[in-house]
Design an enzyme around this catalytic site. Structure first.
Site, PDB file in Angstrom:
ATOM      1  N   CYS A  35      -1.936  63.097  11.056  1.00 42.86           N
ATOM      2  CA  CYS A  35      -3.153  63.465  10.315  1.00 42.86           C
ATOM      3  C   CYS A  35      -4.258  64.054  11.198  1.00 42.86           C
ATOM      4  O   CYS A  35      -4.862  65.079  10.856  1.00 42.86           O
ATOM      5  CB  CYS A  35      -3.663  62.254   9.539  1.00 42.86           C
ATOM      6  N   HIS A  82     -10.990  61.394   8.664  1.00 38.72           N
ATOM      7  CA  HIS A  82     -11.055  61.305  10.130  1.00 38.72           C
ATOM      8  C   HIS A  82     -12.038  62.356  10.653  1.00 38.72           C
ATOM      9  O   HIS A  82     -12.200  63.425  10.048  1.00 38.72           O
ATOM     10  CB  HIS A  82      -9.694  61.622  10.756  1.00 38.72           C
TER      11      HIS A  82
HETATM   12  N1  NAP Z   1      -2.744  56.676   5.388  1.00 42.83           N
HETATM   13  C1  NAP Z   1      -2.915  57.836   6.001  1.00 42.83           C
HETATM   14  O1  NAP Z   1      -4.047  58.327   6.161  1.00 42.83           O
HETATM   15  C2  NAP Z   1      -1.744  58.605   6.524  1.00 42.83           C
HETATM   16  C3  NAP Z   1      -1.971  59.913   6.961  1.00 42.83           C
HETATM   17  C4  NAP Z   1      -0.886  60.659   7.440  1.00 42.83           C
HETATM   18  C5  NAP Z   1       0.370  60.104   7.459  1.00 42.83           C
HETATM   19  N2  NAP Z   1       0.553  58.819   7.035  1.00 42.83           N
HETATM   20  C6  NAP Z   1       1.912  58.287   7.071  1.00 42.83           C
HETATM   21  O2  NAP Z   1       2.369  58.199   5.717  1.00 42.83           O
HETATM   22  C7  NAP Z   1       3.257  57.102   5.567  1.00 42.83           C
HETATM   23  C8  NAP Z   1       2.705  56.182   4.459  1.00 42.83           C
HETATM   24  O3  NAP Z   1       1.441  55.685   4.865  1.00 42.83           O
HETATM   25  P1  NAP Z   1       0.436  54.911   3.883  1.00 42.83           P
HETATM   26  O4  NAP Z   1      -0.847  54.863   4.610  1.00 42.83           O
HETATM   27  O5  NAP Z   1       0.502  55.480   2.519  1.00 42.83           O
HETATM   28  O6  NAP Z   1       1.087  53.432   3.871  1.00 42.83           O
HETATM   29  P2  NAP Z   1       0.902  52.264   2.803  1.00 42.83           P
HETATM   30  O7  NAP Z   1      -0.352  52.426   2.035  1.00 42.83           O
HETATM   31  O8  NAP Z   1       1.081  51.001   3.584  1.00 42.83           O
HETATM   32  O9  NAP Z   1       2.151  52.455   1.813  1.00 42.83           O
HETATM   33  C9  NAP Z   1       3.474  52.227   2.248  1.00 42.83           C
HETATM   34  C10 NAP Z   1       4.445  52.565   1.138  1.00 42.83           C
HETATM   35  O10 NAP Z   1       5.775  52.290   1.624  1.00 42.83           O
HETATM   36  C11 NAP Z   1       6.445  51.537   0.617  1.00 42.83           C
HETATM   37  N3  NAP Z   1       7.512  50.697   1.167  1.00 42.83           N
HETATM   38  C12 NAP Z   1       7.389  49.674   2.039  1.00 42.83           C
HETATM   39  N4  NAP Z   1       8.608  49.094   2.228  1.00 42.83           N
HETATM   40  C13 NAP Z   1       9.485  49.788   1.463  1.00 42.83           C
HETATM   41  C14 NAP Z   1      10.871  49.672   1.193  1.00 42.83           C
HETATM   42  N5  NAP Z   1      11.613  48.714   1.750  1.00 42.83           N
HETATM   43  N6  NAP Z   1      11.467  50.547   0.343  1.00 42.83           N
HETATM   44  C15 NAP Z   1      10.724  51.518  -0.253  1.00 42.83           C
HETATM   45  N7  NAP Z   1       9.388  51.668  -0.069  1.00 42.83           N
HETATM   46  C16 NAP Z   1       8.790  50.821   0.785  1.00 42.83           C
HETATM   47  C17 NAP Z   1       5.352  50.689   0.011  1.00 42.83           C
HETATM   48  O11 NAP Z   1       5.802  50.176  -1.233  1.00 42.83           O
HETATM   49  P3  NAP Z   1       5.290  48.712  -1.760  1.00 42.83           P
HETATM   50  O12 NAP Z   1       3.910  48.943  -2.320  1.00 42.83           O
HETATM   51  O13 NAP Z   1       6.287  48.383  -2.804  1.00 42.83           O
HETATM   52  O14 NAP Z   1       5.286  47.811  -0.577  1.00 42.83           O
HETATM   53  C18 NAP Z   1       4.249  51.738  -0.133  1.00 42.83           C
HETATM   54  O15 NAP Z   1       4.487  52.531  -1.259  1.00 42.83           O
HETATM   55  C19 NAP Z   1       3.336  56.435   6.944  1.00 42.83           C
HETATM   56  O16 NAP Z   1       4.444  56.950   7.650  1.00 42.83           O
HETATM   57  C20 NAP Z   1       2.055  56.877   7.617  1.00 42.83           C
HETATM   58  O17 NAP Z   1       2.129  56.883   9.021  1.00 42.83           O
HETATM   59  C21 NAP Z   1      -0.481  58.064   6.562  1.00 42.83           C
END
Ligand code: NAP
Length: 322
Positions: A126, A239
């Site tokens: 990001c 950010h």
């Molecule tokens: N947040 C940001 O600003 C951002 C920016 C760029 C990239 N990213 C990347 O994007 C990705 C997601 O980030 P996020 O911030 O959205 O994380 P998050 O809010 O913690 O969400 C994680 C997701 O993964 C799912 N998950 C967890 N265990 C799983 C499983 N066993 N099978 C299927 N789904 C599963 C969760 O589902 P449940 O709700 O059912 O647990 C939830 O939908 C990461 O790789 C992160 O590094 C994030």
């Protein structure tokens, strides 16, 4: 087009749902996949309720595109099954970003790279997206050779749990209660933490190395020198990055401002602040000035890392494939 969001309940997955609707992607079927914990949760897409299903090995059959919004370990676990199904996997995690046969794409900068995919396309880190969006137009008029960056990263970069931790700590401090830190290594309320992710052998963190390595790949410039310090700050969303950079040719500040002003997806403004870019797709750039130490230029930029730093960029990649 048949699309699935893998990780549909998370910060990025939820934003993808809105971005698919906003960007008018033609969808004939939309699957929302998450862990078993979320089965049965319902979300609205174009006024229709869709129920979350558990992501399983056979969840991807018949799909055209899978948008990945899960952590790297989960992404690596599901990628072989997505590949087997024939769907194109647009992944937001860092699992495949530096693989030679995986394009790493910011549509405004290197959208054509998406067409070289072999089943997986990676969305960059990001802070990398937001930083490169700020300077890609300058790089077109004169190649950027050096970048010095310091990031000020919002808590939502650590997902939904990151937001909850900041809000809970602020509330606990106000109520004179003991705070707990689970998502972040230290207290984040009223504090800054100069470490995001683990520290590597070279004393940089993994997050800092993403910015260094991914910049070279996206700009197609293996000689680009980047150094970076990544800091978590108690901001909910968006950010900010302090950037200094040097170009091959000397440019005037007006040339730099004009290039940035005319770049797609970017807004030149006096004082970019995360509070103003939250929930926007545009990256705001300002405070442009000479950097006498680097014999280059300095600026400050802000962008919503859940949108342009993740979901918006991923949805724009779908459009590059048409
Ligand atoms: N947040 C940001 O600003 C951002 C920016 C760029 C990239 N990213 C990347 O994007 C990705 C997601 O980030 P996020 O911030 O959205 O994380 P998050 O809010 O913690 O969400 C994680 C997701 O993964 C799912 N998950 C967890 N265990 C799983 C499983 N066993 N099978 C299927 N789904 C599963 C969760 O589902 P449940 O709700 O059912 O647990 C939830 O939908 C990461 O790789 C992160 O590094 C994030």
């Amino acid at each position: 087009m048949k699309i699935a969001i893998l990780g549909a309940t998370g910060a990025v997955g939820q934003q993808m749902l809105s971005c698919l609707e906003e960007q008018n992607i033609e969808i004939t079927e939309l699957k929302l996949l998450a862990s078993a914990r979320s089965v049965g949760k319902k979300f609205l897409f174009k006024e229709k309720e869709i129920e979350v299903e558990e992501a399983k090995e056979n969840s991807f059959e018949g799909l055209d595109i899978v948008l990945g919004a899960v952590e790297s370990d989960m992404s690596k676990r599901f990628a072989p099954f997505i590949k087997k199904s024939g769907a194109i996997y647009i992944d937001n995690s860092s699992a495949f970003r530096m693989n030679e046969n995986v394009p790493l794409v910011v549509p405004e900068i290197n959208g054509e790279d998406a067409l070289k995919h072999q089943g997986i396309i990676a969305n960059p880190n990001c802070s990398t997206i937001i930083s490169l969006m700020a300077i890609y137009a300058v790089n077109k008029i004169s190649k950027i050779t050096h970048i010095v960056a310091s990031t000020y990263q919002a808590v939502s970069g650590a997902g939904v749990n990151g937001i909850n931790e900041l809000e809970n700590q602020v509330r606990d401090i106000m109520e004179n209660k003991k705070i707990t830190s689970e998502v972040f290594s230290e207290q984040i309320a009223y504090n800054c933490i100069p470490q995001i992710s683990e520290i590597l052998e070279n004393d940089f963190t993994a997050e800092e190395m993403k910015m260094q390595n991914e910049g070279r790949k996206i700009f197609h410039n293996p000689n680009l020198k980047v150094t970076c310090t990544c800091v978590r700050v108690p901001v909910i969303r968006s950010h900010s990055i302090s950037l200094s950079f040097k170009t091959e040719k000397k440019l005037s500040i007006d040339e730099i401002k004009n290039a940035i002003k005319n770049s797609k997806g970017v807004k030149l403004t006096d004082l970019p602040m995360p509070i103003n870019t939250s929930n926007l797709d545009l990256v705001e750039v300002g405070r442009i000035r000479k950097d006498e130490v680097l014999d280059g230029y300095a600026l400050w930029c802000c962008g919503d890392q859940v949108r342009k730093g993740a979901a918006t960029n991923a949805v724009q990649i779908i459009k590059c494939l048409k």
